[in-house]
Design a protein around this motif. Structure first.
Motif, short mmCIF file in Angstrom:
data_model
loop_
_atom_site.label_atom_id
_atom_site.label_comp_id
_atom_site.label_asym_id
_atom_site.label_seq_id
_atom_site.Cartn_x
_atom_site.Cartn_y
_atom_site.Cartn_z
N SER A 7 2.77 -11.13 -1.90
CA SER A 7 2.71 -12.28 -1.00
C SER A 7 1.89 -12.01 0.25
CB SER A 7 4.12 -12.69 -0.59
OG SER A 7 4.79 -11.63 0.07
N VAL A 8 1.49 -10.76 0.47
CA VAL A 8 0.69 -10.40 1.64
C VAL A 8 -0.76 -10.23 1.22
CG1 VAL A 8 0.28 -8.64 3.41
CG2 VAL A 8 2.62 -9.30 2.83
N THR A 9 -1.63 -10.99 1.84
CA THR A 9 -3.05 -10.93 1.49
C THR A 9 -3.83 -9.95 2.35
OG1 THR A 9 -3.51 -12.80 2.96
CG2 THR A 9 -3.09 -13.30 0.64
N THR A 10 -3.43 -9.82 3.64
CA THR A 10 -4.17 -8.98 4.57
C THR A 10 -3.22 -8.24 5.48
OG1 THR A 10 -6.00 -10.58 4.59
CG2 THR A 10 -5.98 -8.92 6.34
N VAL A 11 -3.47 -6.95 5.65
CA VAL A 11 -2.73 -6.14 6.62
C VAL A 11 -3.73 -5.65 7.66
CG1 VAL A 11 -1.33 -4.09 7.03
CG2 VAL A 11 -1.05 -5.38 4.89
N LEU A 12 -3.60 -6.16 8.88
CA LEU A 12 -4.38 -5.63 9.99
C LEU A 12 -3.56 -4.51 10.61
CD1 LEU A 12 -5.60 -8.97 11.63
CD2 LEU A 12 -6.77 -7.55 9.93
N ALA A 13 -4.15 -3.34 10.72
CA ALA A 13 -3.42 -2.17 11.20
C ALA A 13 -4.20 -1.56 12.36
CB ALA A 13 -3.25 -1.15 10.08
N THR A 14 -3.50 -1.25 13.44
CA THR A 14 -4.20 -0.73 14.62
C THR A 14 -3.76 0.70 14.92
OG1 THR A 14 -2.63 -1.33 16.38
CG2 THR A 14 -4.09 -3.08 15.55
N CYS A 15 -4.68 1.44 15.50
CA CYS A 15 -4.39 2.79 15.99
C CYS A 15 -5.49 3.16 16.98
CB CYS A 15 -4.30 3.80 14.86
SG CYS A 15 -5.78 3.98 13.88
#
Length: 256
Positions: free
Chosen positions: A26-34
């Protein structure tokens, strides 16, 4: 279909949140920050993940990351603030003798001020979310657009504090809980509501807790996988009535 953002995703709980959410159909995009995407090899190798630079102690960096996120997606359904430090020294203060202004400032910058600034700059994207996570109200006026999670800690609860010590960390998490409550009120107004909650992950096998593993009773040290699985189960069943509250990983509410 959902778009999510994990702030502080290069290791520990943040990395596991990215893994678990990327694995969801159900998740199309994961924006991940570091802070240093070029060094986050495992994070960059995950499917569906787009890594953005973000230093949570710099508002300029937070604002720039929000602009990049806005260019990548029209809205966010979930934002999880994960970055945290116990203390610049790596250990909590055991007495007043150990307290310093520099230690307090650095701990608050990462644990409290940073997540609040992330909420400030990413609020428009959250308010443009589709409401794909959590349980939607049958009342159209109570429907929500997104969920904002601030990772907190049980030791930040004044009602749970019986041992003292850890001034910087305890205070920073107590202040974060107040920020979460404030956010739940402001972002709970109008037709584009954002559910705002604090989540306590338990004592998890991460770098932050490693100096204290020997003091954890047998069977009570959680793996990142187990902790995040329980935390996401809480997110999945959140309703508008839960906004402003803090929950322990096992699902019970935490007084703060």
């Amino acid at each position: 279909m959902a778009t999510v953002l994990i702030q502080g995703a290069s290791r520990g709980l943040g990395l596991q949140f990215a893994r678990a959410l990327a694995a969801r159909d159900s998740v199309t995009t994961v924006l991940a920050t570091c802070r240093r995407p070029e060094q986050a090899e495992e994070l960059r190798s995950l499917p569906k993940v787009q890594v953005l630079p973000l230093d949570v102690t710099s508002e300029t960096s937070v604002a720039a990351a929000a602009q990049q996120a806005a260019a990548a997606t029209a809205g966010l359904d979930l934002l999880v603030n994960c970055s945290a430090i116990l203390h610049p020294s790596g250990r909590g203060e055991t007495s007043l003798r150990d307290v310093s202004l520099a230690g307090l400032q650095e701990t608050f910058n990462t644990n409290t001020f940073g997540p609040l600034l992330v909420a400030k700059h990413f609020a428009p994207l959250l308010q443009a979310g589709s409401g794909a996570l959590g349980v939607q109200s049958e009342d159209a006026k109570q429907r929500h657009a997104a969920v904002l999670v601030n990772m907190t800690a049980k030791v930040g609860s004044t009602t749970e504090n019986v041992l003292g010590g850890w001034y910087s960390y305890r205070m920073s998490k107590a202040a974060l809980n107040m920020a979460t409550k404030n956010l739940s009120i402001e972002l709970g107004r109008g037709r584009k509501k954002v559910l705002c909650v604090g989540l306590h992950p338990g004592t998890v096998d991460t770098d932050l807790s490693r100096p204290y593993h020997k003091n954890v009773p047998a069977g009570q040290l959680l793996s990142p996988e187990r902790s995040v699985s329980h935390l996401l189960a809480i997110v999945d069943r959140l309703t508008v009535a839960d906004s402003g509250r803090v929950f322990v990983w096992s699902g019970e509410p935490l007084a703060f």
